[in-house]
Each structure stands twice: as C-alpha cells, then as structure tokens.
Design a protein around this motif. Structure first.
Motif, PDB file in Angstrom:
ATOM      1  N   ASN A 290       0.775  -1.230   0.000  1.00  0.00           N
ATOM      2  CA  ASN A 290       0.000   0.000   0.000  1.00  0.00           C
ATOM      3  C   ASN A 290       0.815   1.294   0.000  1.00  0.00           C
ATOM      4  OD1 ASN A 290      -2.480  -1.354   0.068  1.00  0.00           O
ATOM      5  ND2 ASN A 290      -2.280  -1.680   2.254  1.00  0.00           N
ATOM      6  N   VAL A 291       2.106   1.213  -0.186  1.00  0.00           N
ATOM      7  CA  VAL A 291       2.914   2.430  -0.080  1.00  0.00           C
ATOM      8  C   VAL A 291       2.610   3.384  -1.235  1.00  0.00           C
ATOM      9  CG1 VAL A 291       5.252   3.380  -0.146  1.00  0.00           C
ATOM     10  CG2 VAL A 291       4.781   1.373   1.227  1.00  0.00           C
ATOM     11  N   ILE A 292       2.214   4.580  -0.847  1.00  0.00           N
ATOM     12  CA  ILE A 292       2.053   5.665  -1.820  1.00  0.00           C
ATOM     13  C   ILE A 292       3.020   6.761  -1.400  1.00  0.00           C
ATOM     14  CG2 ILE A 292      -0.303   5.117  -2.502  1.00  0.00           C
ATOM     15  CD1 ILE A 292      -1.287   7.254  -0.533  1.00  0.00           C
ATOM     16  N   SER A 293       3.441   7.542  -2.347  1.00  0.00           N
ATOM     17  CA  SER A 293       4.428   8.588  -2.048  1.00  0.00           C
ATOM     18  C   SER A 293       3.746   9.928  -1.803  1.00  0.00           C
ATOM     19  CB  SER A 293       5.401   8.726  -3.217  1.00  0.00           C
ATOM     20  OG  SER A 293       4.745   9.307  -4.325  1.00  0.00           O
ATOM     21  N   GLY A 294       4.502  10.833  -1.219  1.00  0.00           N
ATOM     22  CA  GLY A 294       4.014  12.190  -1.027  1.00  0.00           C
ATOM     23  C   GLY A 294       3.686  12.861  -2.354  1.00  0.00           C
TER      24      GLY A 294
ATOM     25  N   GLN B  76       0.648  17.464   5.559  1.00  0.00           N
ATOM     26  CA  GLN B  76       1.765  18.318   5.120  1.00  0.00           C
ATOM     27  C   GLN B  76       3.079  17.552   5.132  1.00  0.00           C
ATOM     28  OE1 GLN B  76       1.729  21.862   7.639  1.00  0.00           O
ATOM     29  NE2 GLN B  76       1.462  23.075   5.778  1.00  0.00           N
ATOM     30  N   ARG B  77       3.333  16.821   6.212  1.00  0.00           N
ATOM     31  CA  ARG B  77       4.578  16.064   6.335  1.00  0.00           C
ATOM     32  C   ARG B  77       4.664  14.983   5.258  1.00  0.00           C
ATOM     33  NH1 ARG B  77       3.999  14.180  11.193  1.00  0.00           N
ATOM     34  NH2 ARG B  77       3.383  12.107  10.548  1.00  0.00           N
ATOM     35  N   MET B  78       3.576  14.272   5.021  1.00  0.00           N
ATOM     36  CA  MET B  78       3.572  13.232   3.990  1.00  0.00           C
ATOM     37  C   MET B  78       3.944  13.818   2.634  1.00  0.00           C
ATOM     38  SD  MET B  78       0.142  11.031   4.689  1.00  0.00           S
ATOM     39  CE  MET B  78       0.043   9.730   5.903  1.00  0.00           C
ATOM     40  N   GLU B  79       3.356  14.955   2.306  1.00  0.00           N
ATOM     41  CA  GLU B  79       3.595  15.563   1.002  1.00  0.00           C
ATOM     42  C   GLU B  79       4.965  16.222   0.893  1.00  0.00           C
ATOM     43  OE1 GLU B  79       0.441  18.145  -0.233  1.00  0.00           O
ATOM     44  OE2 GLU B  79      -1.030  16.514  -0.263  1.00  0.00           O
ATOM     45  N   THR B  80       5.485  16.720   1.991  1.00  0.00           N
ATOM     46  CA  THR B  80       6.741  17.464   1.968  1.00  0.00           C
ATOM     47  C   THR B  80       7.974  16.580   2.098  1.00  0.00           C
ATOM     48  OG1 THR B  80       5.605  19.350   2.954  1.00  0.00           O
ATOM     49  CG2 THR B  80       8.002  19.376   3.029  1.00  0.00           C
ATOM     50  N   ILE B  81       7.984  15.705   3.103  1.00  0.00           N
ATOM     51  CA  ILE B  81       9.189  14.892   3.321  1.00  0.00           C
ATOM     52  C   ILE B  81       8.986  13.424   2.993  1.00  0.00           C
ATOM     53  CG2 ILE B  81      10.116  16.487   5.037  1.00  0.00           C
ATOM     54  CD1 ILE B  81       9.357  14.446   7.187  1.00  0.00           C
TER      55      ILE B  81
ATOM     56  N   SER C   4       5.280   7.516   8.042  1.00  0.00           N
ATOM     57  CA  SER C   4       3.847   7.560   8.331  1.00  0.00           C
ATOM     58  C   SER C   4       3.349   6.200   8.778  1.00  0.00           C
ATOM     59  CB  SER C   4       3.072   7.996   7.081  1.00  0.00           C
ATOM     60  OG  SER C   4       3.486   9.269   6.663  1.00  0.00           O
ATOM     61  N   SER C   5       2.334   6.213   9.620  1.00  0.00           N
ATOM     62  CA  SER C   5       1.755   4.948  10.071  1.00  0.00           C
ATOM     63  C   SER C   5       0.955   4.309   8.939  1.00  0.00           C
ATOM     64  CB  SER C   5       0.845   5.171  11.282  1.00  0.00           C
ATOM     65  OG  SER C   5      -0.357   5.808  10.887  1.00  0.00           O
TER      66      SER C   5
END
Length: 94
Positions: free
Chosen positions: A12-16, A45-50, A55-56
């Motif tokens: 399920n990994v998606i990127s920012g 914000q954190r997911m999209e930026t870094i 992330s959990s």
C-alpha cells in the motif's frame, strides 16, 4: 505481527508526490483531504513534503482510501514510475 505490517506497507505504499498529484487531479486542498481522511493537517503536510516513509500504516491507508473514494487510482512503481490517474466513471479501472 511485525511481518504483517511490513507486507502491508509494501502493498500500500504511496508517495508524497502521488498524494499531491491526486489532490491536484481532484482539485482538493490539504484541508479537504484532512476532512475526508481524518488525518491531521500536520501529517498530510509532512507526507507531502518529506515523504510517507515515517507515516503509520493507518494514516497512509486513510489518505489512500479517501483519495480513491474521491476518484483517483494509484499506479504502483512498475518500471515506468509510480503515478496517479482518474478512475473510469462507473467502473473499476484495474
């Protein structure tokens, strides 16, 4: 249990960048995504930026489900690069 979480992340990994692109396709703001996913503004914000690496699984799943319900499909890394596209109206785009 550790193995199950590891396997779930692989699937399920998606990127920012994919989250940002999905929001853009849908015309959603970060606040819209907060409301739809139940994930905090700071986390979005954190997911999209870094990135989503820290992330959990629950937060990633909530964001992904909210965006998919709104009409996007996440395309996994398959040699051509990961991406996002709109789903076909009234059908499964698999």
């Amino acid at each position: 249990m550790r193995l199950a979480i590891s396997q779930a992340r692989k699937v399920n990994v998606i990127s920012g960048s994919q989250i940002r692109a999905a929001r853009a396709l849908l015309g959603l703001t970060q606040n819209d995504l907060v409301e739809r996913s139940g994930v905090s503004f700071a986390t979005i914000q954190r997911m999209e930026t870094i990135g989503t690496g820290r992330s959990s699984v629950a937060n990633l799943d909530a964001v992904q489900k909210a965006l998919e319900k709104a009409g996007v499909q996440f395309i996994p890394e398959n040699g051509g690069g990961a991406g996002v596209r709109m789903t076909k109206p009234g059908g499964d785009d698999a």
